[in-house]
Design an enzyme around this catalytic site. Structure first.
Site, PDB file in Angstrom:
ATOM      1  N   TYR A 140       0.848  -1.206   0.000  1.00 37.40           N
ATOM      2  CA  TYR A 140       0.000   0.000   0.000  1.00 37.40           C
ATOM      3  C   TYR A 140       0.880   1.251   0.000  1.00 37.40           C
ATOM      4  O   TYR A 140       0.719   2.144  -0.840  1.00 37.40           O
ATOM      5  CB  TYR A 140      -0.926   0.007   1.225  1.00 37.40           C
ATOM      6  CG  TYR A 140      -1.552   1.357   1.477  1.00 37.40           C
ATOM      7  CD1 TYR A 140      -2.551   1.845   0.638  1.00 37.40           C
ATOM      8  CD2 TYR A 140      -1.137   2.163   2.539  1.00 37.40           C
ATOM      9  CE1 TYR A 140      -3.116   3.099   0.854  1.00 37.40           C
ATOM     10  CE2 TYR A 140      -1.700   3.405   2.763  1.00 37.40           C
ATOM     11  CZ  TYR A 140      -2.687   3.866   1.917  1.00 37.40           C
ATOM     12  OH  TYR A 140      -3.237   5.107   2.120  1.00 37.40           O
ATOM     13  N   LYS A 178     -15.145   1.055   7.720  1.00 36.76           N
ATOM     14  CA  LYS A 178     -13.776   0.574   7.509  1.00 36.76           C
ATOM     15  C   LYS A 178     -13.429  -0.665   8.330  1.00 36.76           C
ATOM     16  O   LYS A 178     -12.366  -1.259   8.147  1.00 36.76           O
ATOM     17  CB  LYS A 178     -12.772   1.690   7.816  1.00 36.76           C
ATOM     18  CG  LYS A 178     -12.821   2.829   6.804  1.00 36.76           C
ATOM     19  CD  LYS A 178     -11.815   3.923   7.111  1.00 36.76           C
ATOM     20  CE  LYS A 178     -10.398   3.451   6.938  1.00 36.76           C
ATOM     21  NZ  LYS A 178      -9.420   4.536   7.130  1.00 36.76           N
TER      22      LYS A 178
END
Length: 310
Positions: A140, A178
């Site tokens: 990421y 999330k």
């Protein structure tokens, strides 16, 4: 029209809210609502249109027009630091961003995008927007770093605004979807409301992060758009505070509970940032001079929002 990718997500929906607060509603939200729970982030907001991310990308790559676009806020990405599918991550965070960037450059549309403090990797000092300080720990962070590097090559020749924000530890309203990636404040609040003891890792008074309130993040985005400044900027408070401080503010709001300390998991050892603190030199030099909320201020405001129907 203003386009917000990831507009049903955490930071994207807060940018939509900030635009609404300025009376702007001609907004196209682009997102992937396969996770249908994200719709709640848009329920109280006013937008002109919604488009699925895949359909949007096809139209962007075909060079189709969307009418007069005033800006694109590109918040859409895979933001999971525990996702290790590199192809998926690079397609989502790197290739998609490049397509959008070139679309904007050709039409001189301001392009404001989400980078990340994950570009700095495991360092514990000198969080400075410069190559020698950047060494991401996961794919990421690498996807965000590589796009920043790509932008750096283009910035000197660009005829329109390009600005990237390296978000530090953002927390606040509209992050409930999330799950495990939501902020510590969110999880502590949920545990308290479920009658559980709120949990922190052992040593959490020593783990310090730059926790930045999402309302401040949205404000910075809009200020840069309104002022046309380009570059790559850290977006934190410039103050590291402990996870313990987040817990203290949460307990102070609820006026109950005590922290249960749990062992630090082996799987996170060596992959866990023990300290982050944004260097705001460049952000301040660019002209943004507003103060950022402290953990005590931001968490208190967030708790009031989370428990507004209680």
């Amino acid at each position: 029209m203003i386009i917000v990718t990831g507009g049903a997500g955490f930071i994207g929906s807060n940018i939509v809210k900030a635009l609404n607060d300025k009376g702007i509603t001609d907004i196209l939200v682009v997102d992937n609502l396969k996770d249908g729970t994200k719709f709640v982030n848009l329920v109280d907001l006013n937008i002109a249109d919604y488009m699925d991310k895949e359909d949007f990308l096809i139209q962007i790559m075909a060079g189709e027009e969307f009418g007069e676009i005033e800006a694109i806020f590109h918040e859409g990405a895979c933001s999971s630091t525990t996702e290790w599918d590199g192809k998926y991550m690079m397609d989502n965070n790197y290739q998609y961003s490049k397509e959008l960037l070139h679309y904007c450059l050709e039409r001189e549309i301001p392009f404001l995008y989400a980078s990340s403090a994950a570009t700095y990797g495991g360092r514990t000092s000198d969080f400075i927007e410069s190559r020698e300080y950047e060494q991401p720990l996961n794919v990421y962070g690498y996807s965000k770093f590589l796009f920043d590097e790509y932008v750096r090559q283009i910035l000197p020749e660009a005829n329109s605004q390009i600005v990237g924000f390296r978000y530090f530890n953002v927390y606040g309203p509209r992050e409930g979807h999330k799950g495990s990636m939501a902020s510590v404040a969110f999880h502590l609040n949920t545990q308290l409301n479920n009658g559980e003891s709120p949990k922190l890792f052992e040593g959490s008074d020593g783990f310090k992060r730059d926790f930045v309130y999402v309302g401040d993040v949205a404000d910075v985005n809009l200020w840069f758009w309104e002022n046309g400044v380009s570059g790559i900027f850290n977006l934190g408070t410039g103050r590291a505070e402990s996870f313990q401080a987040v817990a203290d503010a949460t307990l102070a709001y609820h006026k109950k509970g005590s922290i249960e300390y749990i062992p630090f998991p082996d799987k996170l050892k060596g992959r866990y940032q023990a300290f982050t603190q944004a260097d705001l030199t460049n952000l301040r030099k660019a002209g943004y001079d507003k103060p950022f909320k402290t953990v005590a201020e931001g968490v208190t405001e967030y708790m009031a929002w989370l428990n507004r129907d209680a």
